[in-house]
Design an enzyme around this catalytic site. Structure first.
Site, PDB file in Angstrom:
ATOM      1  N   ASP A 223     162.242  49.470  10.685  1.00  0.00           N
ATOM      2  CA  ASP A 223     161.491  48.452  11.404  1.00  0.00           C
ATOM      3  C   ASP A 223     159.987  48.687  11.283  1.00  0.00           C
ATOM      4  O   ASP A 223     159.214  47.751  11.031  1.00  0.00           O
ATOM      5  CB  ASP A 223     161.904  48.461  12.879  1.00  0.00           C
ATOM      6  CG  ASP A 223     161.811  47.086  13.513  1.00  0.00           C
ATOM      7  OD1 ASP A 223     161.771  46.097  12.770  1.00  0.00           O
ATOM      8  OD2 ASP A 223     161.790  47.008  14.755  1.00  0.00           O
ATOM      9  N   ASP A 269     166.810  43.429  17.557  1.00  0.00           N
ATOM     10  CA  ASP A 269     166.192  44.181  18.638  1.00  0.00           C
ATOM     11  C   ASP A 269     167.017  44.116  19.915  1.00  0.00           C
ATOM     12  O   ASP A 269     166.697  44.797  20.891  1.00  0.00           O
ATOM     13  CB  ASP A 269     164.785  43.641  18.915  1.00  0.00           C
ATOM     14  CG  ASP A 269     163.865  43.843  17.724  1.00  0.00           C
ATOM     15  OD1 ASP A 269     164.056  44.823  16.993  1.00  0.00           O
ATOM     16  OD2 ASP A 269     162.956  43.008  17.522  1.00  0.00           O
TER      17      ASP A 269
END
Length: 399
Positions: A223, A269
Site C-alpha cells: 500500500d 482497507d
C-alpha cells in the site's frame, strides 16, 4: 487490497486526453467544514458496518456443520503471495487503462459487477429476509446446474441451489443492480461495496494470528509503495468505475443526492483489517471466557487508525495508504492487550482452522466458480479487492 484512500477527487491532478498528468486548470471545489465532516464520518461509519457484522457472521460460518458453508482459509503461504499478486493485478489494470479505451473497459466491468453485485447483495440480505418471511410462506427449492465434459471427466461449472426466499432477495438486489448499471449512482455503488466487504470478512478466514501478521505486513508495504512511490493506485482508483470503494460526497449539503465531489475509501482497507479482527473475535470465542476483549480492542484500533488516516490526508491534502496507519494499530493494540493479560503465546498458537470441518476448502488452485451465493460472492470480492488471488470450488448449499 485498497484501490483508493479517502481523498477529495477535486484535490487531485486531472489527466489530459493524451493520458499525461496536467494540473486541473478549472476552479477546484472547496468543501465546507460541515460537508467534509459529514463525508469522512459517513465513510468511517460505513467501514465499521461490514467489519462488525461480518466478524459476527464469521463465527457462525466457522461453526457450520455443512462443509459447503465452510469459509475459505488463508494460509501463511497464501498470505506471503498476496502482495505480489495484488501488485501485478494493480499494475496490469493501470496498463489497460493507459492502452485501451477507458469507456469500453468500464462498460465490461459494469456488466461483470452487475451480476456479481446482485449475488453479493442477495447473500447479504438473505439472513434478514429469512426472519421476515412467516413460517407459512411457501418456500420451494430450485437448482441451476452447468457442467462440461461427460462421464468420468464431467466437471461442474455452476451448481447453484436456491429457494423462493432467495429469489425475492435476488429480485430486490437486481433492482439495485439495474440502478447502478444505468446511473452509476454513489448510493447503489455503496450498497454493492458494503455487500462485497461483508462477504469478504465473513467468508475469508485467516488460519492463525501469524498468518494475519504476514498478510497485513506484506500489504502494508504494498500500500505504501503504490500510493507514495507511484501514481498507479490513485490513477486506477479514479479510472476504475466499479463498486470496489465506498464513496461519500463532500457537497451533499449543497447538491443533495446529485452531489459529485467524493471522498472515497477502498474496500481493501476494510476487508484486510476486517478478516484479522474477525479472527480475533473467533479467538475470543475459543477462550470461553464470555468476553470479547481482543475483538473490541482491535475494533477500536481500527477506528483509531482510520481516523488517523483521514486526519493526515486532510492535513496534507494527499491520498494516504490507509494500511500505513491501520496495520500498526490493528496488530499492535491486541498484542499489547495479550501481553498485559499474559495470553500472547495462547493468542499466537490459536488455530482458527481447527474449528472448521476437516473438509473445509483451502486456497490452493484457480478453479471455476460454483456453489451458493455465498461462494459466488466471495469469488467476486477476492477479485474486486485483490484481498485474495484465488477462488474455491464448493458443493451446492442453500443460503
Amino acid at each position: 487490497m485498497a484501490e483508493a484512500e479517502p481523498v477529495p477527487e477535486a484535490a487531485l491532478n486531472a489527466t489530459d486526453s493524451n493520458g499525461t498528468e496536467a494540473l486541473n486548470a478549472t476552479a477546484k471545489f472547496v468543501a465546507t467544514p460541515e460537508g467534509t465532516a459529514l463525508a469522512y464520518g459517513s465513510l468511517v461509519f460505513m467501514a465499521l458496518l461490514p467489519i462488525f457484522f461480518g466478524a459476527l457472521r464469521s463465527v457462525t460460518c466457522s461453526k457450520s456443520k455443512n462443509s459447503a458453508d465452510a469459509p475459505e482459509t488463508i494460509t501463511s503461504r497464501d498470505a506471503a503471495r498476496f502482495p505480489i499478486i495484488a501488485s501485478c493485478t494493480l499494475f496490469g489494470l493501470y496498463l489497460f487503462f493507459k492502452v485501451f479505451s477507458q469507456e469500453y473497459i468500464n462498460l465490461l466491468l459494469s456488466v461483470y459487477f452487475f451480476v456479481l453485485g446482485v449475488l453479493a447483495l442477495s447473500h447479504t440480505m438473505s439472513p434478514a429476509m429469512s426472519r421476515i418471511f412467516p413460517a407459512s410462506f411457501p418456500n420451494k427449492q430450485y437448482q441451476l446446474l452447468f457442467t462440461q465434459g461427460s462421464g468420468e471427466s464431467k466437471e461442474e461449472i455452476v451448481n447453484y441451489e436456491f429457494d423462493t426466499k432467495n429469489l425475492v432477495c435476488l429480485l430486490i438486489s437486481s433492482v439495485v443492480g439495474v440502478w447502478y448499471l444505468l446511473k452509476k449512482h454513489w448510493v447503489a455503488n455503496n450498497l454493492f461495496g458494503l455487500a462485497f466487504a461483508l462477504n469478504g470478512v465473513e467468508l475469508l478466514h485467516l488460519n492463525n494470528v501469524s498468518t494475519g501478521c504476514i498478510l497485513l505486513g506484506g500489504l502494508f508495504i504494498y500500500d505504501v509503495f503504490w500510493v507514495f512511490g507511484t501514481n498507479v493506485m490513485v490513477t486506477v482508483a479514479k479510472s476504475f468505475e466499479a463498486p470496489i470503494k465506498l464513496v461519500f460526497p463532500q457537497d451533499l449539503l449543497e447538491k443533495g443526492l446529485e452531489a459529485s465531489n467524493f471522498a472515497m475509501l477502498g474496500l481493501g482497507d476494510i476487508v484486510i483489517p476486517g478478516i484479522f479482527i474477525a479472527l480475533l473475535l473467533r479467538f475470543d470465542v475459543s477462550l470461553k471466557k464470555n468476553s470479547r476483549t481482543y475483538f473490541y480492542s482491535s475494533f477500536l484500533a481500527y477506528i483509531f487508525g482510520l481516523g488517523l488516516t483521514i486526519f493526515v490526508m486532510h492535513t496534507f491534502k494527499h491520498a494516504q495508504p490507509a494500511l500505513l496507519y491501520l496495520v500498526p494499530a490493528c496488530v499492535g493494540f491486541p498484542v499489547v492487550v495479550a501481553l498485559c493479560k499474559g495470553e500472547l503465546t495462547e493468542m499466537f498458537s490459536y488455530e482458527s482452522s481447527e474449528e472448521v470441518l476437516p473438509t473445509s476448502p483451502r486456497i490452493t488452485s484457480f478453479p471455476t466458480v460454483s456453489g451458493s451465493p455465498a461462494s459466488l460472492a466471495t469469488s467476486m470480492e477476492t477479485m474486486a479487492t485483490g484481498s485474495s488471488p484465488r477462488h474455491r470450488r464448493v458443493q451446492p448449499t442453500p443460503m
